[in-house]
Design a protein around this motif. Structure first.
Motif, PDB file in Angstrom:
ATOM      1  N   GLU A  53       0.577  -1.306   0.250  1.00 41.42           N
ATOM      2  CA  GLU A  53      -0.126   0.021   0.070  1.00 41.42           C
ATOM      3  C   GLU A  53       0.825   1.222   0.053  1.00 41.42           C
ATOM      4  OE1 GLU A  53      -1.715   3.341   1.604  1.00 41.42           O
ATOM      5  OE2 GLU A  53      -0.493   2.093   2.733  1.00 41.42           O
ATOM      6  N   LYS A  54       2.059   1.164   0.858  1.00 49.38           N
ATOM      7  CA  LYS A  54       2.890   2.305   0.759  1.00 49.38           C
ATOM      8  C   LYS A  54       3.573   2.693  -0.473  1.00 49.38           C
ATOM      9  CE  LYS A  54       6.001   4.949   3.927  1.00 49.38           C
ATOM     10  NZ  LYS A  54       6.706   4.951   5.096  1.00 49.38           N
ATOM     11  N   MET A  55       4.245   1.563  -0.931  1.00 50.01           N
ATOM     12  CA  MET A  55       4.678   1.550  -2.036  1.00 50.01           C
ATOM     13  C   MET A  55       3.793   2.075  -3.461  1.00 50.01           C
ATOM     14  SD  MET A  55       6.560  -2.136  -2.302  1.00 50.01           S
ATOM     15  CE  MET A  55       7.235  -2.015  -4.201  1.00 50.01           C
ATOM     16  N   HIS A  56       2.602   1.823  -3.331  1.00 49.08           N
ATOM     17  CA  HIS A  56       1.655   2.351  -4.435  1.00 49.08           C
ATOM     18  C   HIS A  56       1.633   3.960  -4.108  1.00 49.08           C
ATOM     19  CE1 HIS A  56      -1.857   2.917  -7.000  1.00 49.08           C
ATOM     20  NE2 HIS A  56      -2.314   3.146  -6.100  1.00 49.08           N
ATOM     21  N   ARG A  57       1.305   4.082  -2.619  1.00 44.41           N
ATOM     22  CA  ARG A  57       1.010   5.592  -2.440  1.00 44.41           C
ATOM     23  C   ARG A  57       2.246   6.463  -2.403  1.00 44.41           C
ATOM     24  NH1 ARG A  57       1.565   7.174   3.124  1.00 44.41           N
ATOM     25  NH2 ARG A  57       1.222   4.788   3.572  1.00 44.41           N
ATOM     26  N   ARG A  58       3.424   6.137  -2.395  1.00 44.58           N
ATOM     27  CA  ARG A  58       4.509   6.974  -2.461  1.00 44.58           C
ATOM     28  C   ARG A  58       5.320   6.863  -3.519  1.00 44.58           C
ATOM     29  NH1 ARG A  58       6.544   8.284   2.691  1.00 44.58           N
ATOM     30  NH2 ARG A  58       4.592   8.952   4.040  1.00 44.58           N
ATOM     31  N   HIS A  59       4.626   5.905  -4.662  1.00 45.87           N
ATOM     32  CA  HIS A  59       5.322   5.669  -5.786  1.00 45.87           C
ATOM     33  C   HIS A  59       6.967   4.931  -5.479  1.00 45.87           C
ATOM     34  CE1 HIS A  59       1.957   7.724  -7.675  1.00 45.87           C
ATOM     35  NE2 HIS A  59       2.295   8.733  -6.910  1.00 45.87           N
ATOM     36  N   ILE A  60       6.934   4.059  -4.628  1.00 49.21           N
ATOM     37  CA  ILE A  60       8.157   3.333  -4.486  1.00 49.21           C
ATOM     38  C   ILE A  60       8.127   2.177  -5.503  1.00 49.21           C
ATOM     39  CG2 ILE A  60       9.561   2.353  -2.817  1.00 49.21           C
ATOM     40  CD1 ILE A  60       8.184   4.171  -0.702  1.00 49.21           C
ATOM     41  N   THR A  61       9.382   1.936  -6.114  1.00 48.07           N
ATOM     42  CA  THR A  61       9.490   0.828  -6.926  1.00 48.07           C
ATOM     43  C   THR A  61      10.062  -0.383  -6.026  1.00 48.07           C
ATOM     44  OG1 THR A  61      11.563   1.375  -7.550  1.00 48.07           O
ATOM     45  CG2 THR A  61       9.881   2.406  -8.943  1.00 48.07           C
ATOM     46  N   LYS A  62       9.921  -1.616  -6.783  1.00 49.77           N
ATOM     47  CA  LYS A  62      10.477  -2.686  -5.954  1.00 49.77           C
ATOM     48  C   LYS A  62      11.870  -2.594  -5.736  1.00 49.77           C
ATOM     49  CE  LYS A  62      10.615  -6.573  -8.199  1.00 49.77           C
ATOM     50  NZ  LYS A  62      10.121  -7.716  -9.251  1.00 49.77           N
ATOM     51  N   GLU A  63      12.638  -1.858  -6.747  1.00 50.63           N
ATOM     52  CA  GLU A  63      13.989  -1.879  -6.833  1.00 50.63           C
ATOM     53  C   GLU A  63      14.589  -0.878  -5.553  1.00 50.63           C
ATOM     54  OE1 GLU A  63      12.628  -3.494 -10.332  1.00 50.63           O
ATOM     55  OE2 GLU A  63      12.144  -1.469  -9.578  1.00 50.63           O
ATOM     56  N   ASN A  64      13.572  -0.387  -5.272  1.00 53.69           N
ATOM     57  CA  ASN A  64      14.141   0.959  -4.415  1.00 53.69           C
ATOM     58  C   ASN A  64      13.557   1.101  -3.048  1.00 53.69           C
ATOM     59  OD1 ASN A  64      15.578   2.305  -6.403  1.00 53.69           O
ATOM     60  ND2 ASN A  64      13.860   3.666  -6.906  1.00 53.69           N
ATOM     61  N   ILE A  65      12.846  -0.159  -2.672  1.00 52.48           N
ATOM     62  CA  ILE A  65      12.244  -0.538  -1.584  1.00 52.48           C
ATOM     63  C   ILE A  65      13.061  -0.456  -0.194  1.00 52.48           C
ATOM     64  CG2 ILE A  65      12.145  -3.060  -1.539  1.00 52.48           C
ATOM     65  CD1 ILE A  65       9.362  -2.888  -0.355  1.00 52.48           C
ATOM     66  N   VAL A  66      14.329  -1.158  -0.491  1.00 51.89           N
ATOM     67  CA  VAL A  66      15.127  -0.968   0.753  1.00 51.89           C
ATOM     68  C   VAL A  66      15.891   0.368   1.113  1.00 51.89           C
ATOM     69  CG1 VAL A  66      17.374  -1.721   1.551  1.00 51.89           C
ATOM     70  CG2 VAL A  66      15.732  -3.337   0.440  1.00 51.89           C
ATOM     71  N   THR A  67      15.957   1.276   0.132  1.00 55.00           N
ATOM     72  CA  THR A  67      16.430   2.607   0.385  1.00 55.00           C
ATOM     73  C   THR A  67      15.380   3.584   0.876  1.00 55.00           C
ATOM     74  OG1 THR A  67      16.473   3.128  -1.981  1.00 55.00           O
ATOM     75  CG2 THR A  67      18.554   2.131  -0.828  1.00 55.00           C
ATOM     76  N   ASP A  68      14.287   3.556  -0.151  1.00 56.00           N
ATOM     77  CA  ASP A  68      13.240   4.339   0.017  1.00 56.00           C
ATOM     78  C   ASP A  68      12.102   4.458   1.232  1.00 56.00           C
ATOM     79  OD1 ASP A  68      14.538   5.695  -2.003  1.00 56.00           O
ATOM     80  OD2 ASP A  68      12.852   5.241  -3.664  1.00 56.00           O
ATOM     81  N   MET A  69      12.025   3.087   1.877  1.00 54.65           N
ATOM     82  CA  MET A  69      11.112   2.691   2.719  1.00 54.65           C
ATOM     83  C   MET A  69      11.669   2.590   4.127  1.00 54.65           C
ATOM     84  SD  MET A  69       7.875   0.313   2.631  1.00 54.65           S
ATOM     85  CE  MET A  69       7.234   0.691   0.890  1.00 54.65           C
ATOM     86  N   GLU A  70      11.718   3.527   4.986  1.00 50.47           N
ATOM     87  CA  GLU A  70      12.478   3.502   6.147  1.00 50.47           C
ATOM     88  C   GLU A  70      11.987   2.955   7.198  1.00 50.47           C
ATOM     89  OE1 GLU A  70      12.857   7.802   6.036  1.00 50.47           O
ATOM     90  OE2 GLU A  70      14.624   7.956   4.810  1.00 50.47           O
ATOM     91  N   ASP A  71      10.662   2.670   7.292  1.00 47.73           N
ATOM     92  CA  ASP A  71       9.915   1.916   8.441  1.00 47.73           C
ATOM     93  C   ASP A  71       9.485   0.653   8.360  1.00 47.73           C
ATOM     94  OD1 ASP A  71       7.975   2.841   6.723  1.00 47.73           O
ATOM     95  OD2 ASP A  71       6.758   3.611   8.044  1.00 47.73           O
ATOM     96  N   ILE A  72       9.941  -0.143   7.387  1.00 46.50           N
ATOM     97  CA  ILE A  72       9.725  -1.438   7.478  1.00 46.50           C
ATOM     98  C   ILE A  72       9.841  -2.247   8.712  1.00 46.50           C
ATOM     99  CG2 ILE A  72      10.171  -3.799   6.327  1.00 46.50           C
ATOM    100  CD1 ILE A  72      10.888  -2.480   3.861  1.00 46.50           C
ATOM    101  N   ALA A  73      10.954  -1.850   9.526  1.00 46.96           N
ATOM    102  CA  ALA A  73      11.186  -2.267  10.686  1.00 46.96           C
ATOM    103  C   ALA A  73      11.293  -1.005  11.622  1.00 46.96           C
ATOM    104  CB  ALA A  73      12.658  -2.795  10.953  1.00 46.96           C
ATOM    105  N   ALA A  74      10.279  -1.047  12.745  1.00 41.94           N
ATOM    106  CA  ALA A  74      10.021   0.125  13.649  1.00 41.94           C
ATOM    107  C   ALA A  74      10.066  -0.167  14.883  1.00 41.94           C
ATOM    108  CB  ALA A  74       8.907   0.862  13.166  1.00 41.94           C
ATOM    109  N   VAL A  75      10.466   0.502  15.719  1.00 42.39           N
ATOM    110  CA  VAL A  75      10.754   0.349  17.264  1.00 42.39           C
ATOM    111  C   VAL A  75      10.112   1.777  17.908  1.00 42.39           C
ATOM    112  CG1 VAL A  75      11.762  -0.079  19.489  1.00 42.39           C
ATOM    113  CG2 VAL A  75      12.342  -1.128  17.186  1.00 42.39           C
TER     114      VAL A  75
END
Length: 218
Positions: A53-75
């Motif tokens: 859902e966030k990839m779609h909303r933020r236009h994040i590609t599969k190739e960039n998910i590791v660098t562009d999505m910062e909260d996959i792990a969150a504490v």
């Protein structure tokens, strides 16, 4: 993503390790001061559905998910007082087991919705069978009042899909200010509260010691 379980495993390991380390920090600070700035720590890994859902909303590609999505792990670290948040931030800046990439102070600079919290984006390493893997994780630090508001806002966000009716948005902003007013008033009597908690902790330790002596005498 071909194998979600394999992709998310390092993030789950990171959350588990960070929870353990931050809970250890909580206990160390509590031992030193009778009551520490950390109330409790929670963590989570984003679900597959939430990531997509966030990839779609933020236009994040599969190739960039590791660098562009910062909260996959969150504490999340919960504190009693606003001052406690900044104390924790100061401590985390000195650690060598994580690298702070970015800090976002949504307390001094609240979001338009009224949201307040302190976010830290870190670069963290996990040891896998295949070797060391570096990934991004997010640490959120907030008071109990901030967390209560954010939890309600998050639930309403799902209902309205991010498009709040004007009346709901206005009420959320008002309740955010009410929550922050509570934090402000609690901070004003911070010393009295801390002294009361210190006395309670000492009394509790005395009671435990008294019960131990009684058991040994029987």
């Amino acid at each position: 993503m071909d194998n979600w379980e394999e992709f998310l495993a390092p993030y789950a390991q990171a959350v588990s390790e960070l929870e353990l380390k931050l809970n250890s920090l909580k206990h160390q600070l509590s031992y030193a001061n009778n009551h520490g700035p950390i109330e409790f720590v929670t963590g989570r890994v984003k679900t597959r559905e939430s990531i997509l859902e966030k990839m779609h909303r933020r236009h994040i590609t599969k190739e960039n998910i590791v660098t562009d999505m910062e909260d996959i792990a969150a504490v999340r670290i919960m504190c009693e007082f606003v001052d406690d948040i900044y104390q924790i931030v100061s401590i985390l800046r000195k650690r060598h087991d994580m690298e702070i990439i970015e800090e976002r102070d949504y307390i001094a600079h609240k979001k338009p919705s009224g949201y307040r919290s302190y976010h830290i984006i870190i670069r963290y390493s996990v040891e896998l069978v295949s070797g060391t893997k570096f990934l991004k994780a997010e640490i959120q630090i907030r008071t109990l009042a901030m967390n209560f508001w954010a939890t309600i806002e998050h639930s309403l966000n799902y209902k309205y899909k991010g498009e709040f009716p004007p009346e709901i948005a206005m009420r959320l902003r008002k309740t955010a200010e009410a929550a922050f007013l509570l934090d402000t008033e609690m901070s004003n009597i911070h010393d009295d509260i801390k002294e009361a908690e210190k006395l309670f902790a000492q009394r509790k330790r005395g009671q435990i010691e008294h019960e131990r002596v009684e058991r040994e005498e029987k």
